[in-house]
Design a protein around this motif. Sequence first.
Motif, PDB file in Angstrom:
ATOM      1  N   VAL A 172     -14.753   2.278   6.104  1.00 18.36           N
ATOM      2  CA  VAL A 172     -13.880   2.041   4.949  1.00 18.36           C
ATOM      3  C   VAL A 172     -12.427   1.859   5.390  1.00 18.36           C
ATOM      4  O   VAL A 172     -11.743   0.904   4.982  1.00 18.36           O
ATOM      5  N   VAL A 173     -11.958   2.748   6.263  1.00 17.35           N
ATOM      6  CA  VAL A 173     -10.571   2.663   6.722  1.00 17.35           C
ATOM      7  C   VAL A 173     -10.358   1.393   7.545  1.00 17.35           C
ATOM      8  O   VAL A 173      -9.343   0.701   7.393  1.00 17.35           O
ATOM      9  N   GLY A 174     -11.303   1.060   8.417  1.00 16.61           N
ATOM     10  CA  GLY A 174     -11.177  -0.132   9.248  1.00 16.61           C
ATOM     11  C   GLY A 174     -11.040  -1.405   8.434  1.00 16.61           C
ATOM     12  O   GLY A 174     -10.163  -2.243   8.696  1.00 16.61           O
ATOM     13  N   LEU A 175     -11.895  -1.566   7.430  1.00 17.20           N
ATOM     14  CA  LEU A 175     -11.830  -2.742   6.563  1.00 17.20           C
ATOM     15  C   LEU A 175     -10.519  -2.766   5.776  1.00 17.20           C
ATOM     16  O   LEU A 175      -9.864  -3.817   5.648  1.00 17.20           O
ATOM     17  N   LEU A 176     -10.109  -1.599   5.269  1.00 13.06           N
ATOM     18  CA  LEU A 176      -8.898  -1.532   4.469  1.00 13.06           C
ATOM     19  C   LEU A 176      -7.658  -1.836   5.300  1.00 13.06           C
ATOM     20  O   LEU A 176      -6.722  -2.494   4.824  1.00 13.06           O
ATOM     21  N   VAL A 177      -7.650  -1.387   6.551  1.00 13.54           N
ATOM     22  CA  VAL A 177      -6.531  -1.707   7.443  1.00 13.54           C
ATOM     23  C   VAL A 177      -6.410  -3.217   7.614  1.00 13.54           C
ATOM     24  O   VAL A 177      -5.311  -3.783   7.578  1.00 13.54           O
ATOM     25  N   GLY A 178      -7.534  -3.903   7.793  1.00 14.18           N
ATOM     26  CA  GLY A 178      -7.503  -5.354   7.953  1.00 14.18           C
ATOM     27  C   GLY A 178      -7.001  -6.068   6.712  1.00 14.18           C
ATOM     28  O   GLY A 178      -6.169  -6.987   6.798  1.00 14.18           O
ATOM     29  N   VAL A 179      -7.495  -5.653   5.548  1.00 12.62           N
ATOM     30  CA  VAL A 179      -7.042  -6.266   4.293  1.00 12.62           C
ATOM     31  C   VAL A 179      -5.554  -6.007   4.084  1.00 12.62           C
ATOM     32  O   VAL A 179      -4.792  -6.915   3.724  1.00 12.62           O
ATOM     33  N   ALA A 180      -5.119  -4.771   4.335  1.00 14.61           N
ATOM     34  CA  ALA A 180      -3.719  -4.403   4.124  1.00 14.61           C
ATOM     35  C   ALA A 180      -2.782  -5.179   5.031  1.00 14.61           C
ATOM     36  O   ALA A 180      -1.705  -5.606   4.611  1.00 14.61           O
ATOM     37  N   THR A 181      -3.189  -5.386   6.275  1.00 15.10           N
ATOM     38  CA  THR A 181      -2.302  -6.086   7.205  1.00 15.10           C
ATOM     39  C   THR A 181      -2.235  -7.568   6.894  1.00 15.10           C
ATOM     40  O   THR A 181      -1.206  -8.207   7.105  1.00 15.10           O
ATOM     41  N   MET A 182      -3.305  -8.150   6.365  1.00 14.53           N
ATOM     42  CA  MET A 182      -3.296  -9.569   6.028  1.00 14.53           C
ATOM     43  C   MET A 182      -2.508  -9.837   4.760  1.00 14.53           C
ATOM     44  O   MET A 182      -1.734 -10.784   4.678  1.00 14.53           O
ATOM     45  N   LEU A 183      -2.661  -8.972   3.764  1.00 13.10           N
ATOM     46  CA  LEU A 183      -2.015  -9.200   2.478  1.00 13.10           C
ATOM     47  C   LEU A 183      -0.557  -8.771   2.458  1.00 13.10           C
ATOM     48  O   LEU A 183       0.257  -9.388   1.776  1.00 13.10           O
ATOM     49  N   ALA A 184      -0.219  -7.714   3.212  1.00  8.90           N
ATOM     50  CA  ALA A 184       1.127  -7.159   3.036  1.00  8.90           C
ATOM     51  C   ALA A 184       1.776  -6.647   4.314  1.00  8.90           C
ATOM     52  O   ALA A 184       2.830  -6.010   4.245  1.00  8.90           O
ATOM     53  N   ASN A 185       1.193  -6.908   5.492  1.00 10.36           N
ATOM     54  CA  ASN A 185       1.724  -6.336   6.740  1.00 10.36           C
ATOM     55  C   ASN A 185       1.939  -4.834   6.586  1.00 10.36           C
ATOM     56  O   ASN A 185       2.934  -4.279   7.047  1.00 10.36           O
ATOM     57  N   ALA A 186       0.968  -4.159   5.962  1.00 12.28           N
ATOM     58  CA  ALA A 186       1.168  -2.762   5.572  1.00 12.28           C
ATOM     59  C   ALA A 186       0.091  -1.843   6.117  1.00 12.28           C
ATOM     60  O   ALA A 186      -0.276  -0.855   5.480  1.00 12.28           O
ATOM     61  N   ALA A 187      -0.408  -2.142   7.313  1.00  9.05           N
ATOM     62  CA  ALA A 187      -1.509  -1.343   7.862  1.00  9.05           C
ATOM     63  C   ALA A 187      -1.035  -0.110   8.624  1.00  9.05           C
ATOM     64  O   ALA A 187      -1.828   0.797   8.886  1.00  9.05           O
ATOM     65  N   GLY A 188       0.237  -0.073   8.999  1.00  4.96           N
ATOM     66  CA  GLY A 188       0.741   0.992   9.860  1.00  4.96           C
ATOM     67  C   GLY A 188       0.466   2.405   9.370  1.00  4.96           C
ATOM     68  O   GLY A 188      -0.062   3.232  10.120  1.00  4.96           O
ATOM     69  N   PRO A 189       0.810   2.739   8.119  1.00  2.05           N
ATOM     70  CA  PRO A 189       0.565   4.110   7.651  1.00  2.05           C
ATOM     71  C   PRO A 189      -0.914   4.485   7.648  1.00  2.05           C
ATOM     72  O   PRO A 189      -1.274   5.604   8.011  1.00  2.05           O
ATOM     73  N   LEU A 190      -1.782   3.555   7.243  1.00  2.00           N
ATOM     74  CA  LEU A 190      -3.220   3.835   7.229  1.00  2.00           C
ATOM     75  C   LEU A 190      -3.730   4.142   8.627  1.00  2.00           C
ATOM     76  O   LEU A 190      -4.449   5.126   8.852  1.00  2.00           O
ATOM     77  N   LEU A 191      -3.357   3.289   9.567  1.00  2.00           N
ATOM     78  CA  LEU A 191      -3.829   3.477  10.939  1.00  2.00           C
ATOM     79  C   LEU A 191      -3.241   4.740  11.552  1.00  2.00           C
ATOM     80  O   LEU A 191      -3.916   5.462  12.293  1.00  2.00           O
ATOM     81  N   GLY A 192      -1.983   5.031  11.229  1.00  2.00           N
ATOM     82  CA  GLY A 192      -1.351   6.230  11.762  1.00  2.00           C
ATOM     83  C   GLY A 192      -2.062   7.495  11.326  1.00  2.00           C
ATOM     84  O   GLY A 192      -2.310   8.403  12.131  1.00  2.00           O
ATOM     85  N   ILE A 193      -2.417   7.563  10.050  1.00  2.00           N
ATOM     86  CA  ILE A 193      -3.129   8.745   9.550  1.00  2.00           C
ATOM     87  C   ILE A 193      -4.483   8.873  10.227  1.00  2.00           C
ATOM     88  O   ILE A 193      -4.902   9.967  10.632  1.00  2.00           O
ATOM     89  N   TYR A 194      -5.194   7.749  10.365  1.00  2.00           N
ATOM     90  CA  TYR A 194      -6.518   7.768  10.992  1.00  2.00           C
ATOM     91  C   TYR A 194      -6.431   8.237  12.442  1.00  2.00           C
ATOM     92  O   TYR A 194      -7.224   9.071  12.888  1.00  2.00           O
ATOM     93  N   PHE A 195      -5.464   7.723  13.179  1.00  2.00           N
ATOM     94  CA  PHE A 195      -5.310   8.120  14.579  1.00  2.00           C
ATOM     95  C   PHE A 195      -4.951   9.596  14.709  1.00  2.00           C
ATOM     96  O   PHE A 195      -5.393  10.267  15.641  1.00  2.00           O
ATOM     97  N   LEU A 196      -4.144  10.102  13.780  1.00  2.00           N
ATOM     98  CA  LEU A 196      -3.838  11.536  13.800  1.00  2.00           C
ATOM     99  C   LEU A 196      -5.110  12.358  13.651  1.00  2.00           C
ATOM    100  O   LEU A 196      -5.283  13.396  14.296  1.00  2.00           O
ATOM    101  N   GLN A 197      -6.002  11.887  12.795  1.00  2.00           N
ATOM    102  CA  GLN A 197      -7.242  12.619  12.548  1.00  2.00           C
ATOM    103  C   GLN A 197      -8.176  12.600  13.758  1.00  2.00           C
ATOM    104  O   GLN A 197      -9.091  13.415  13.842  1.00  2.00           O
TER     105      GLN A 197
END
Length: 246
Positions: free
Chosen positions: A133-158
């Motif tokens: 779910v997070v992987g797909l959402l990161v891709g959609v977010a980065t394509m639509l809004a260049n906004a994947a950074g916070p999502l990926l950051g939280i995932y990597f912290l986990q």
Amino acid sequence: MDYSATAYICIFLAAILIGFSKTSVGGLVILAVPLVAIGFPGKQSTGIILPLMVFADLLAVLYYRRDCDWRVILKFFPLTAAGVGIGYLILDAIPNKVFDLVLGVTIIVMLLTGMVVERVKLGQIAQWSYTIVVGLLVGVATMLANAAGPLLGIYFLQLGMDKKGFIGTRSWYFLLLNAFKLPFSASIGLITADSLILNVMCIPLALLGGYIGYRLIGILNENIFKRCIQGAALIAAAQLIYSGIR
């Protein structure tokens, strides 16, 4: 190029912010997106900011090239690539405000989920479901809004990465991801000769921001670094929710 003084000020400030974010806590890149949008209307801002982000990713990789966990990238990148494809297909179907609002709420949910994940051991099926779910959402977010950074950051912290491993893996990941997006953005006219010239003008400022970020990371301990990532994600979520409801 016939840009206003406001447009130049916005892109120059954004270049410093992008360079700083890529070599430090990350997530703050998302604040550069509305900043650029002030000077450049609509989706034009997306095409202007993407090549600059690729350059900043290259800079970050030079600083942290030895600190990458390639197992994470090999597992996660195919999911994100699929998300980019989805984002490309729905680029004109979803209003920006709706997507911003959904993404902002999602980031907050992920922050809350992270608190649970820190205390509860997830089963294998739950881990993989969450990753997909997070992987797909990161891709959609980065394509639509260049906004994947916070999502990926939280995932990597986990995933429990240390400071250098986090930044090194994130740097390589976003370099691959943003380079992967370039043909998509160019094919729909978001990247032009004029926008690339503007990107070249921004390189010295991105270098300055990158150096400041690199020096800052050297003095942060692991706990403060983690709180900075979470704080940056929360700021990004607030910005997205505000953009979605105003």
